[in-house]
Design a protein around this motif. Structure first.
Motif, short mmCIF file in Angstrom:
data_model
loop_
_atom_site.label_atom_id
_atom_site.label_comp_id
_atom_site.label_asym_id
_atom_site.label_seq_id
_atom_site.Cartn_x
_atom_site.Cartn_y
_atom_site.Cartn_z
N LYS A 13 -1.26 6.35 1.31
CA LYS A 13 -1.20 5.58 2.57
C LYS A 13 -0.50 4.23 2.33
CE LYS A 13 -5.67 7.21 4.05
NZ LYS A 13 -7.07 6.78 4.10
N LEU A 14 -0.87 3.56 1.25
CA LEU A 14 -0.29 2.24 0.95
C LEU A 14 1.20 2.38 0.65
CD1 LEU A 14 -3.08 0.84 -1.42
CD2 LEU A 14 -2.82 0.36 1.02
N LEU A 51 -0.91 -6.81 -0.41
CA LEU A 51 -2.08 -5.93 -0.41
C LEU A 51 -3.32 -6.75 -0.06
CD1 LEU A 51 -3.24 -3.09 -1.08
CD2 LEU A 51 -3.58 -3.90 -3.41
N LEU A 52 -4.01 -6.33 1.02
CA LEU A 52 -5.25 -6.99 1.42
C LEU A 52 -6.40 -6.21 0.78
CD1 LEU A 52 -4.39 -7.43 5.21
CD2 LEU A 52 -4.15 -9.13 3.40
N LYS A 82 -12.09 -1.43 0.69
CA LYS A 82 -11.08 -1.23 1.73
C LYS A 82 -9.77 -1.85 1.26
CE LYS A 82 -10.48 -2.41 6.59
NZ LYS A 82 -11.01 -3.29 7.63
N LEU A 83 -8.67 -1.14 1.51
CA LEU A 83 -7.35 -1.68 1.13
C LEU A 83 -6.41 -1.51 2.32
CD1 LEU A 83 -7.02 -0.05 -2.41
CD2 LEU A 83 -7.57 -2.42 -1.93
N GLU A 84 -5.62 -2.54 2.58
CA GLU A 84 -4.64 -2.46 3.67
C GLU A 84 -3.39 -3.21 3.25
OE1 GLU A 84 -6.84 -2.71 7.91
OE2 GLU A 84 -7.33 -4.27 6.46
N ILE A 85 -2.31 -2.96 3.99
CA ILE A 85 -1.08 -3.74 3.76
C ILE A 85 -0.94 -4.73 4.90
CG2 ILE A 85 1.44 -3.60 3.62
CD1 ILE A 85 0.10 -2.38 1.15
#
Ligand code: FAD
Length: 335
Positions: free
Chosen positions: A36-37, A140-141, A130-133
């Protein structure tokens, strides 16, 4: 390596942890999340695999989503050692410069990740859930529980690369296998000698397990202080056995010495996502919920109708487990 030259770093890497030639389950979750990332920032998803003749794992990594597998094959990597694995990963990162590295927050991952981050002089966020862009700048958050799970902290690595994090097992969605997928293998050469490794593994003693591991079970029957004593777990085990499930526990029961720590569900225990989670005499403290609230169906049995566990339950039974559970067992035996 100039770790501030951010633009020279490319790609998402997953550390393909393996023990005795078997991939640790969290690797499949990291590949799912890594995909996903990687697609959000338009880069390749890569796996980094180190070991002694573990080539058999390469097709598996590719079929679970890796576009490339960086592989270090060396007999000195037969068992995990901090020095050996840290050296090969550090050298590979210096040469190939990934922008993100995901490592499972397992015993090995928790040992390896901080050493790599320190050697590369970059940041590390431990135990992410949790990981997000970031849509604006592509950073990377990295989100993780803080202050005993009462706050969620989102952390960024602003000025250096790679962006590194360990990820809690059982939290991210597993990658889906595609047996037709192909990928590249990069043979990574690192000069590793016996002198680099200051420890020696003399023996590996496997813990005898008479129960299904928590993370492998589709059904978990979990006990809290409401079971009153250690014998209460015998009753819950009877129910779990009929359902083909396993036993979980609250931390309070583990602290009381009623059951082994490997059974603890929650923030400081294991995170689980079974199809069915049956909470028996568990109040539903936030630290317990953190480890099971994403289960498919949650059933709660508790004498207190106001217990917080009922807030997350799909089915709630207000009652004494010593009355309800034997009735459930009888019904299931009859059925
Ligand atoms: P209790 O809170 O004492 O609840 C017992 C429940 O049983 C009550 O709701 C009661 O109504 C019910 N009951 C009583 N008798 C019966 C009966 N006969 N039949 C049915 N119901 C009955 N906890 C975890 O579980 N996992 C963790 O990973 C975890 N990590 C923590 C980390 C930190 C930093 C801290 C501070 C705490 C952590 N805790 C964790 C502890 C958590 O805060 C709670 O103390 C714990 O979960 C409570 O366990 P319990 O629900 O079994 O017990």
């Amino acid at each position: 390596m100039d770790n501030r030259d951010i633009k020279s770093f490319k790609g998402v890497w997953v550390f393909a942890e393996q023990r005795q030639g078997v991939l640790t389950p969290v690797v499949i979750e990291l590949l799912g999340e890594g995909k996903k990332l990687a697609s959000k920032i338009g880069v390749e998803l890569c796996a980094f695999l180190a070991g002694d003749n573990v080539d058999d794992l390469i097709p598996e990594l590719i079929q679970y989503g890796a576009d490339k597998v960086y592989y270090v094959n060396n007999k000195l990597l037969h068992n995990y050692t901090t020095d050996g694995y840290a050296k090969v990963l550090e050298k590979a990162v210096e040469e190939y410069k990934p922008e993100i590295i995901l490592i499972g927050a397992t015993h090995i991952g928790r040992d390896l990740a901080p050493r790599i981050a320190s050697k590369l002089n970059t940041g590390l966020t431990a135990d992410c859930t949790k990981l997000e862009i970031d849509e604006e700048d592509g950073k990377l958050l990295q989100t993780r529980p803080a202050f005993g799970g009462n706050l969620m902290a989102t952390i960024i690595c602003p000025e250096t690369r790679p962006q590194m994090c360990t990820v809690r097992p059982g939290v991210m969605d597993k990658a889906i296998k595609d047996t037709s997928k192909t990928g590249d293998i990069i043979d990574v050469k690192v000069d590793l000698s016996e002198d680099d490794i200051r420890t020696e593994v003399l023996d590996i003693i496997k813990i005898k397990k008479d129960m299904i591991p928590l993370t492998d079970a589709d059904i978990i029957v979990s006990g809290g202080m409401g079971i009153k004593n250690a014998d209460g777990f015998k009753l819950l085990k009877e129910l779990a056995d009929i359902l083909g499930g396993t036993i979980g526990a609250s931390r309070a029961t583990v602290d009381a010495g009623w059951i082994d720590r490997s059974r603890q569900v929650g923030q400081t225990g294991t995170t689980v996502r079974p199809k069915v989670y049956i909470a028996c005499g568990i109040s539903g403290a936030i630290q317990h919920l953190a480890g099971m609230q994403d289960s498919g169906i949650i059933v709660a049995i508790n004498t207190n109708p106001n217990a917080p566990i009922f807030d997350v339950a799909d089915y709630g039974i207000v009652g004494d487990i010593y009355e309800v559970v034997p009735q459930l067992i009888e019904l299931l035996k009859d059925g």
